[in-house]
Design a protein around this motif. Structure first.
Motif, PDB file in Angstrom:
ATOM      1  N   CYS A  49      36.387  43.620  25.591  1.00 14.46           N
ATOM      2  CA  CYS A  49      35.850  44.965  25.838  1.00 14.46           C
ATOM      3  C   CYS A  49      35.554  45.124  27.323  1.00 14.46           C
ATOM      4  O   CYS A  49      34.940  44.262  27.932  1.00 14.46           O
ATOM      5  CB  CYS A  49      34.572  45.188  25.019  1.00 14.46           C
ATOM      6  N   ARG A  50      36.035  46.238  27.875  1.00 13.63           N
ATOM      7  CA  ARG A  50      35.663  46.546  29.269  1.00 13.63           C
ATOM      8  C   ARG A  50      35.251  48.011  29.371  1.00 13.63           C
ATOM      9  O   ARG A  50      35.529  48.705  30.340  1.00 13.63           O
ATOM     10  CB  ARG A  50      36.800  46.197  30.238  1.00 13.63           C
ATOM     11  N   ILE A  51      34.536  48.425  28.315  1.00  7.02           N
ATOM     12  CA  ILE A  51      34.100  49.814  28.283  1.00  7.02           C
ATOM     13  C   ILE A  51      32.997  50.061  29.314  1.00  7.02           C
ATOM     14  O   ILE A  51      32.872  51.150  29.832  1.00  7.02           O
ATOM     15  CB  ILE A  51      33.685  50.180  26.838  1.00  7.02           C
ATOM     16  N   CYS A  52      32.164  49.048  29.605  1.00  9.57           N
ATOM     17  CA  CYS A  52      31.142  49.265  30.634  1.00  9.57           C
ATOM     18  C   CYS A  52      31.090  48.056  31.558  1.00  9.57           C
ATOM     19  O   CYS A  52      31.691  47.021  31.273  1.00  9.57           O
ATOM     20  CB  CYS A  52      29.783  49.552  30.007  1.00  9.57           C
ATOM     21  N   GLY A  55      29.856  44.358  31.105  1.00 10.99           N
ATOM     22  CA  GLY A  55      30.937  43.429  30.768  1.00 10.99           C
ATOM     23  C   GLY A  55      31.825  43.256  31.970  1.00 10.99           C
ATOM     24  O   GLY A  55      31.368  43.512  33.081  1.00 10.99           O
ATOM     25  N   PRO A  56      33.073  42.869  31.870  1.00 13.00           N
ATOM     26  CA  PRO A  56      33.821  42.758  30.617  1.00 13.00           C
ATOM     27  C   PRO A  56      33.320  41.625  29.716  1.00 13.00           C
ATOM     28  O   PRO A  56      32.815  40.617  30.195  1.00 13.00           O
ATOM     29  CB  PRO A  56      35.254  42.484  31.082  1.00 13.00           C
ATOM     30  N   CYS A  57      33.510  41.856  28.398  1.00 14.86           N
ATOM     31  CA  CYS A  57      33.028  40.903  27.399  1.00 14.86           C
ATOM     32  C   CYS A  57      34.164  40.505  26.462  1.00 14.86           C
ATOM     33  O   CYS A  57      35.159  41.221  26.342  1.00 14.86           O
ATOM     34  CB  CYS A  57      31.944  41.551  26.550  1.00 14.86           C
ATOM     35  N   GLY A  69      29.053  41.170  22.591  1.00 14.49           N
ATOM     36  CA  GLY A  69      29.135  41.467  24.012  1.00 14.49           C
ATOM     37  C   GLY A  69      27.731  41.560  24.599  1.00 14.49           C
ATOM     38  O   GLY A  69      26.733  41.436  23.871  1.00 14.49           O
ATOM     39  N   VAL A  70      27.639  41.826  25.906  1.00  8.73           N
ATOM     40  CA  VAL A  70      26.334  41.891  26.581  1.00  8.73           C
ATOM     41  C   VAL A  70      25.437  42.938  25.919  1.00  8.73           C
ATOM     42  O   VAL A  70      24.231  42.748  25.748  1.00  8.73           O
ATOM     43  CB  VAL A  70      26.541  42.202  28.090  1.00  8.73           C
ATOM     44  N   CYS A  71      26.031  44.056  25.475  1.00  9.64           N
ATOM     45  CA  CYS A  71      25.231  45.124  24.849  1.00  9.64           C
ATOM     46  C   CYS A  71      24.858  44.805  23.407  1.00  9.64           C
ATOM     47  O   CYS A  71      24.033  45.497  22.814  1.00  9.64           O
ATOM     48  CB  CYS A  71      25.999  46.446  24.888  1.00  9.64           C
ATOM     49  N   ALA A  73      27.329  44.474  20.993  1.00  9.97           N
ATOM     50  CA  ALA A  73      28.420  44.899  20.085  1.00  9.97           C
ATOM     51  C   ALA A  73      29.113  43.672  19.494  1.00  9.97           C
ATOM     52  O   ALA A  73      29.446  42.730  20.219  1.00  9.97           O
ATOM     53  CB  ALA A  73      29.431  45.748  20.856  1.00  9.97           C
ATOM     54  N   ILE A  78      33.673  46.215  18.453  1.00  8.55           N
ATOM     55  CA  ILE A  78      34.591  46.154  19.603  1.00  8.55           C
ATOM     56  C   ILE A  78      36.021  46.465  19.157  1.00  8.55           C
ATOM     57  O   ILE A  78      36.722  47.270  19.785  1.00  8.55           O
ATOM     58  CB  ILE A  78      34.481  44.782  20.312  1.00  8.55           C
TER      59      ILE A  78
HETATM   60 FE1  SF4 Z   1      31.768  46.426  26.021  1.00 10.60          FE
HETATM   61 FE2  SF4 Z   1      29.193  46.172  25.451  1.00 10.60          FE
HETATM   62 FE3  SF4 Z   1      30.448  44.414  27.013  1.00 10.60          FE
HETATM   63 FE4  SF4 Z   1      29.950  46.861  27.915  1.00 10.60          FE
HETATM   64  S1  SF4 Z   1      28.460  45.312  27.363  1.00 10.60           S
HETATM   65  S2  SF4 Z   1      31.850  45.728  28.129  1.00 10.60           S
HETATM   66  S3  SF4 Z   1      30.248  48.053  26.029  1.00 10.60           S
HETATM   67  S4  SF4 Z   1      30.831  44.796  24.812  1.00 10.60           S
END
Ligand code: SF4
Ligand code: BF8
Length: 627
Positions: A49-52, A55-57, A69-71, A73, A78
């Protein structure tokens, strides 16, 4: 999944031109695919995921590393978000193409599009009726203006549902209402999809995917349907026409212009310019025996459907065709145009022209077309192509062209059947035709070029299943010789009898990728005639070699419309067991159809045949065992 001998293409022009490209030191899509190995396993599973930029995560599929991921998810969220963003991108591409056509329709009504006209008033009036636009005692131009404005409202948020949804059988519309996925506005659903997949919005994988279905439906019964219908109004409803396909359609003694992309707005004008006496005279003066226009990809399919214009190839042929040294000019609009082709062309004399304000490419000259300047610009560009004829060096046109018939709109299929769908329904009831399959989509360097399409098609027609095709499949199947009336010899006895009586091939070319909506209209007609839902019909979809986001959206709107759909390449979802299960079986309870993933076209044929026989049994028709 290349064939066991790692053959790159099953086509003889593909193989010969690849050899030539290698001799000329051209880097192709296959070289770049090799250079990318191994491709990222996390991305293949949909787990990155590289939506935000927290990350990327990525999620560890083996359960040893991070599971969120960091958030926070998890894998389901994801994977769902990634898939949904593919659907949104595909829907945006098709629907923006439709929007461009609606703008031309509006410009015509305002007298601001010289050279364009309403070619099919009957279709204009039909659509006007469906949109509630008054037609009585009104001229075509004012109807066109009102229709364009009403279609523009389909793109926004003033309607509770996209207008052409009402073309679906009532049972299907009820399913969508019950599940809450009736598309409201074309842009609205794409925009909402992007909103929901932003960090911190929809974090329920089921509701994300339901919005994915609604978004895809906004394309199938919205943007793509508008694209096809307005193209028919502006350029004519397709009817069967003889044509030729493969690299052999390029001519040694004529100026060769290849059009590439998706939207017929530019290429229709180019095609008219190629017939201009003034330009033909100029070509003659410069030593050419004429101006030959050929297509690749879906712009080519649009011209083939309506004008019988020849097709030089499909997606994986777009670089190779330049290695003939015979293309004096390639003119592109948008979508599926590899950014590499400008560089390939620089090794030859070919002039590369981009035409859309939204699609520029390295190594191309940009000549922007708009409705008000297209007619004039087309003349200038074709003249440039003629002048380039003299700059040719060595030519290599490796094969003779193959004959084919294209141009089967729903209207002409019904005409060929004698005005109603009844003969087709009778043939299905009697079991002479077991069912019908729409084979659609792309080429992908992961699969031997055209192997999936041609193998699957051959197996289906052998077993009395009528095949309709669009997009890059349609070129593969035409090259394989399935689209001449004598191709009935390759069909099973029942299909052979019916197609022979009607004088049609067993594989019908329905057009470009936006023309997949013709399949929706056709299955709706069959379902209505039988008084059942689309999901009850002995039909299926298939995309054996798909690569693009648009193909994802098409697959999803087919399934959401009740058409079980086979995919060759696995979409990037295997990182979520829940999502794989939903797509391959759970959706049956929601929309009455699912995805079936099978890379081997021989096995896919068996899966599809089994599905069709099961649906036949469900309708109380005779069902055969499949082995
Ligand atoms: Fe995706 Fe969440 Fe990681 Fe952001 S923190 S890149 S939304 S998984
Ligand atoms: O829209 S089949 S490679 S050319 S995406 Fe592209 Fe796929 Fe070909 Fe047409 Ni469709």
């Amino acid at each position: 999944m290349l064939t066991p001998d790692k053959q790159i293409s099953i086509t003889s022009d593909g193989i010969k031109l690849l050899k030539k490209a290698k001799e000329d030191n051209i880097e192709t899509v296959w070289d770049r695919h090799d250079a990318q190995q191994p491709q990222c396993g996390f991305c293949e599973m949909g787990l990155s995921c590289r939506i935000c930029i927290m990350g990327p995560c990525r999620i560890d599929p083996f359960g040893e590393g991070p599971q969120t991921g960091v958030c926070g998810a998890d894998a389901d969220i994801i994977v769902a978000r990634n898939l949904c963003r593919m659907i949104a991108a595909g829907a945006a591409a098709h629907s923006d193409h439709g929007r461009d056509l609606v703008e031309v329709l509006e410009a015509i009504s305002e007298g601001k599009a010289p050279g364009y006209k309403i070619r099919d008033e009957a279709k204009l009036k039909l659509l006007a009726g469906e949109y509630g636009v008054e037609t009585k005692d009104r001229d075509a131009l004012s109807i066109a203006g009102d229709l364009a404005h009403s279609m523009m409202e389909d793109y926004g948020m003033r309607r509770k549902k996209v207008n052409l949804v009402s073309r679906a059988p009532i049972q299907r519309q009820k399913v969508w209402e019950k599940v809450g996925i009736t598309p409201r506005g074309i842009d609205r659903e794409t925009s909402e999809m992007m909103h929901r997949t932003h960090m911190g919005v929809d974090n329920n994988w089921q509701s994300l995917l339901l919005q994915g279905l609604r978004n895809a439906l906004s394309d199938g019964w919205g943007g793509s349907m508008i694209a096809t219908e307005v193209s028919d109004i502006l350029f004519g409803v397709p009817s069967p026409k003889p044509t030729m396909v493969n690299a052999g359609v390029l001519k040694e003694d004529q100026v060769n212009i290849v059009v590439h992309g998706h939207n017929p707005v530019v290429s229709e004008m180019i095609s008219l310019a190629c017939q201009s006496p003034e330009l033909l005279e100029k070509a003659k003066k410069l030593g050419a025996n004429g101006i030959n226009i050929a297509g690749v990809c879906c712009t080519g399919n649009e011209l083939l459907m309506r004008r019988g214009i020849q097709m030089a190839g499909n997606h994986l042929m777009t670089e190779l065709i330049l290695s003939t040294g015979a293309v004096d000019m390639m003119i592109v609009d948008y979508q599926c145009i590899m950014p590499s082709i400008g560089k390939v062309a620089s090794s030859y004399h070919t002039r590369m022209i981009s035409t859309s304000d939204k699609a520029k490419f390295p190594g191309m000259e940009h000549h922007e077309f708009h409705p008000d300047n297209a007619q004039k610009k087309a003349m200038t560009i074709v003249e440039m192509a003629i002048e380039n004829f003299a700059n040719r060096k060595e030519l290599f046109i490796p094969v003779k062209p193959q004959e084919a018939v294209g141009g089967f709109s729903v209207e002409t299929i019904i005409n060929a059947l004698g005005g109603t769908a009844d003969p087709l329904i009778d043939a299905i009831k009697q079991g002479k035709i077991r069912g019908a399959v729409g084979i659609v989509g792309c080429n992908n360097p992961k699969i031997t070029h055209d192997y999936g399409h041609v193998t699957l098609t051959r197996r289906l027609i052998e077993n009395d299943i009528l095949v309709v095709d669009t997009g890059c499949v349609s070129v593969a199947n035409a090259k394989a010789g399935f689209k001449v009336p004598s191709a009935i010899e390759m069909a099973g006895p029942g299909l052979k009898e019916i197609c022979g009586a009607l004088g049609i091939p067993p594989v019908l070319h329905l057009g470009s990728c936006v023309d997949n909506v013709r399949i929706l209209v056709l299955v709706s007609a069959l379902a209505n005639a039988l008084g059942v839902d689309i999901s009850d019909l002995p039909v299926a979809g298939s995309a054996p070699e798909w690569y693009s986001e648009k193909a994802v959206t098409i697959g999803v709107y087919c399934v959401a419309s009740g058409i079980t759909t086979h995919l060759g390449p696995m979409p990037p979802v295997t990182g979520s067991k829940n999502i794989v299960e939903l797509l391959t079986s759970g959706l049956d309870d929601v929309v009455g159809a699912t995805f079936k993933v099978e890379p081997d076209p021989e096995k896919a044929a068996l899966l599809i045949r089994h599905h069709i026989e099961k649906k036949r049994a469900g309708l109380g028709l005779d069902a055969r065992g499949v082995e």
